[in-house]
Each structure stands twice: as C-alpha cells, then as structure tokens.
Design an enzyme around this catalytic site. Structure first.
Site, short mmCIF file in Angstrom:
data_model
loop_
_atom_site.label_atom_id
_atom_site.label_comp_id
_atom_site.label_asym_id
_atom_site.label_seq_id
_atom_site.Cartn_x
_atom_site.Cartn_y
_atom_site.Cartn_z
N ASP A 13 0.80 -1.24 0.00
CA ASP A 13 0.00 0.00 0.00
C ASP A 13 0.84 1.29 0.00
O ASP A 13 0.53 2.23 0.76
CB ASP A 13 -0.96 0.02 1.19
CG ASP A 13 -2.01 -1.09 1.12
OD1 ASP A 13 -1.96 -1.92 0.18
OD2 ASP A 13 -2.87 -1.15 2.01
N LYS A 111 -6.75 -5.07 -3.39
CA LYS A 111 -7.55 -5.63 -2.29
C LYS A 111 -8.52 -4.58 -1.79
O LYS A 111 -8.29 -3.38 -1.98
CB LYS A 111 -6.62 -6.11 -1.16
CG LYS A 111 -5.77 -5.00 -0.57
CD LYS A 111 -4.77 -5.55 0.43
CE LYS A 111 -3.91 -4.45 1.02
NZ LYS A 111 -4.64 -3.44 1.81
N CYS A 156 -2.01 -2.98 7.58
CA CYS A 156 -1.89 -3.85 6.40
C CYS A 156 -0.58 -4.63 6.39
O CYS A 156 -0.55 -5.79 5.97
CB CYS A 156 -2.11 -3.04 5.14
SG CYS A 156 -3.82 -2.43 5.04
#
Ligand code: ZN
Length: 203
Positions: A13, A111, A156
């Site tokens: 990310d 995702k 994450c």
C-alpha cells in the site's frame, strides 16, 4: 540478506492516500519511499499491493450516517474501524506514490474491492475467510520467503505478515521501510504479535 529465486519483496500500500497530504495519511509515510526503492533494487521478485475501494465502501465512515472516522462498528465479520474515504478506485489517492521506482514489479495485487468487506491483509480479507489468491500465486511461483515493507506497520503490513506465516511462508518485516498509524500503542502491539507469530523483524 541473501537474495535468491525463492524470495519476494512485498510492498504494501505505498499509495498517495497513505502519505502526508493524502486522505488517510500515515505519519512519515512518504519517508519510506527511498528505502523501499533501495530494497526493491536488490530483489528479482517484487509484488505491490494496492488498496482499491469502490466509492461508498463499507469501511468508510461516510457510508454510515452519524459515524466519524476512527469510530468502530460491528459488521457481519466482527469489529471494523471506520476510515476516511481513501484509495477510491481510479483516483489519484489510490495511485502509487510518484517516487516509487519499481518498474520490475511482477504483480500488483488489489484488495478491498468488495464493497462490504475491508481487506488489510494481502492474503485474506477482513472476514478472515475470503482469500485474495496471493498464497496460491506464491506457491505456484515457488516463492517461499516474503520480505514485507510499506504502510501501515500496524494494519496492512501487520496482517499481511501474520497471514503469510499462517499460510506457511517465512516472513520478515523491514521496519526502516515501514511506517505506522499507531492508534493507542498499536505499533508496539503489532511488533509483539508478529514476533510471537515467528515473523523476523529487521531494521
Ligand atoms: Zn482501505
């Protein structure tokens, strides 16, 4: 660290919305970019994850009247923290940080695209049941050791590392190439849990 054909760098990310100026900025999130680039240059195999939500996603506070970002609600799969709208599909906020230099990345794993389920982990969505397909991909590619970096350490990165272990992979986290949100000591808790799960923590 030795680099071989069974190792993969997982960059989690590294997106504009998680950097200062973004919708869900992680403090110092942009500071990891040079370290991530240096690390990536050492790896033959690199995978990027990209948080990728439809507008009106269930993890957005704006989707729940009367709720504020960082409130927690009960959803079908348990507790869910509500976030500011972030990483909406196709927006600049969802794009990778412009300084990220990993042209050789082999896979971009998106995702969080199911409206009703959030996904912190690169392996499983937040219902802890819906797979992203990454474990099968890694097995089919013969990739056995995962080195994780990116944003955010306590969400994450944390869930990806834990689930990677649970799926049977060797996992290391490179802390100098991660930054966290740190809500109520969540970075320290994440570090402890990762160590207990057998994740190697590297500077
Ligand atoms: Zn998200």
């Amino acid at each position: 660290m030795t680099r071989d054909d069974k190792e993969v760098l997982l960059i989690v990310d590294a997106q504009n919305d998680f950097c200062p100026g973004g919708a869900l900025a992680v403090p110092g999130g942009d500071e990891i970019v040079p370290a991530v680039n240096r690390l990536a240059a050492e790896f033959e195999h690199v995978i990027l994850t990209q948080d990728w939500h439809p507008a009106g996603h269930a993890s957005f506070a704006s989707s729940h009247p009367g709720k504020q970002p960082f409130d927690t609600i009960e959803v079908a799969y348990g507790q869910q923290i509500l976030w500011p709208d972030h990483c909406v599909q196709g927006t600049q906020g969802a794009a990778f940080h412009p300084g990220l230099d990993v042209p050789h990345a082999e896979l971009v794993l998106r995702k969080g695209y199911r409206r009703a389920i959030d996904s912190y982990s690169a392996f499983r969505e937040n219902d802890r049941r819906t797979p992203t397909g990454l474990a099968s991909y890694l097995r089919e590619r013969g990739l056995e050791r995962i080195i994780v970096c990116g944003l955010a350490t306590d969400f994450c990165v944390f869930y990806s590392a834990i689930d990677g272990r649970e799926a049977g992979f060797e996992v290391s986290v490179v802390t100098s190439a991660c930054r966290g949100i740190d809500a109520d000591g969540s970075i320290a808790r994440a570090m402890r849990s990762m160590s207990e799960a057998g994740v190697t923590i590297r500077p």
